[in-house]
Design a protein around this motif. Structure first.
Motif: not given
Length: 296
Positions: A55-65, A270-280
């Motif tokens: 989820r983090y990569r999807s939010i970070r990598d996709l440009p907003t259209s 993005g910050r939320r999923f980055a936090f959970w990704s790091g915690l897991h």
């Protein structure tokens, strides 16, 4: 009493699995189950890390259209949520006008425990609007994160409701398609055949239009003239269809990629999923190393 906070189903499920595993391990007074419990926690955390990182990569990598210029395919959009014109959708429990809702009902038993009674999620379409255009959202199959959560009790029942309200921020990741308009997929051959079949049903009118020699039948030359006229009519209709504005739709991707809706800005998500990704990931390594230490 009402209270609101964000809803993230995958994180709650992960925490629940961790709790069940640890409770099971603590019930074994000999301690022999601890390495296996820690190993199970590590496995659960690994899969939770995969989901959060995805989820983090999807939010970070996709440009907003922007809706008006979005390419066909997998996109990220951000705008505001709106109800479709004439849509009477209201939330199941509170009766508030909304774009989407999820509800959960529990009943208190004689042992003061909450028992599941009913739940549901709306699948009605609604709109995402930005300054360039509008896109219909088909929420079926989406992971929806809503910061609008309300919980209240009435008698022996506890009600929980999540909402996406009109005119609120709406972030969406999914498959973007435009139906009709310049991108309309039209089959000229099939439409010509259908047009000729329709003309054949009214033989009198067909003879009136194409029986040039007046003998009461349509010969091969006259039938070829009818085919040419059918081609011209179909091409005219297709040109009219392509000249109209198309209808934009965001739906669940067919290839299984993330389909996410949220009433938050993408940076916060993005910050939320980055936090959970790091915690897991931290729990995965911590529990895994502890399990190996206890075993060896």
């Amino acid at each position: 009493m009402l209270r609101a906070f964000s809803f993230n189903r995958s994180e709650w499920l992960t925490s629940g699995f961790h709790l069940v595993i640890l409770v099971f391990a603590f019930q074994d007074e000999s301690g022999r189950m601890c390495p296996y419990a820690l190993g199970a926690v590590a496995v659960v955390s690994f899969f939770a890390w995969v989901l959060s990182y995805r989820r983090y990569r999807s939010i970070r990598d996709l440009p907003t259209s922007k809706v008006a210029s979005a390419a066909q395919g997998y996109v990220e959009l951000f705008g505001r949520s709106e109800r479709l014109e004439g849509d009477p959708l209201v939330s199941k429990l509170s009766g508030l006008p909304c774009c989407w809702f999820r509800y959960y009902i529990e009943r208190q038993t004689s042992g003061n425990k909450w028992q599941y009674e009913d739940s549901g999620t709306s699948v009605a379409h609604f709109l995402l609007e930005d300054e360039t255009g509008r896109c219909i959202i088909s929420p079926e199959g989406a992971e929806v994160l809503s910061s609008r959560k309300e919980v209240w009790t009435e008698g022996n029942y506890r009600y929980t409701e999540w909402l996406l309200l009109p005119q609120g921020p709406l972030y969406a990741v999914g498959e973007f398609v435009t139906r009709g308009g310049a991108n309309a997929e039209l089959d000229e051959t099939a439409d010509v055949s259908a047009t000729l079949a329709e003309w054949k049903e009214d033989r009198a009118k067909l003879r009136e239009r194409f029986d040039l020699n007046g003998d009461g039948t349509i010969d091969l030359k006259e039938w070829e003239l009818a085919r040419l006229e059918a081609h011209r009519e179909v091409r005219r209709r297709h040109a009219e269809i392509r000249a109209r504005d198309g209808v934009n739709l965001l739906r669940k991707p067919h290839d299984g990629r993330l389909f996410l809706l949220a009433n938050e800005v993408p940076e916060k998500l993005g910050r939320r999923f980055a936090f959970w990704s790091g915690l897991h990931l931290l729990i995965f390594f911590g529990a895994g190393i502890a399990a190996l230490f206890l075993v060896f």
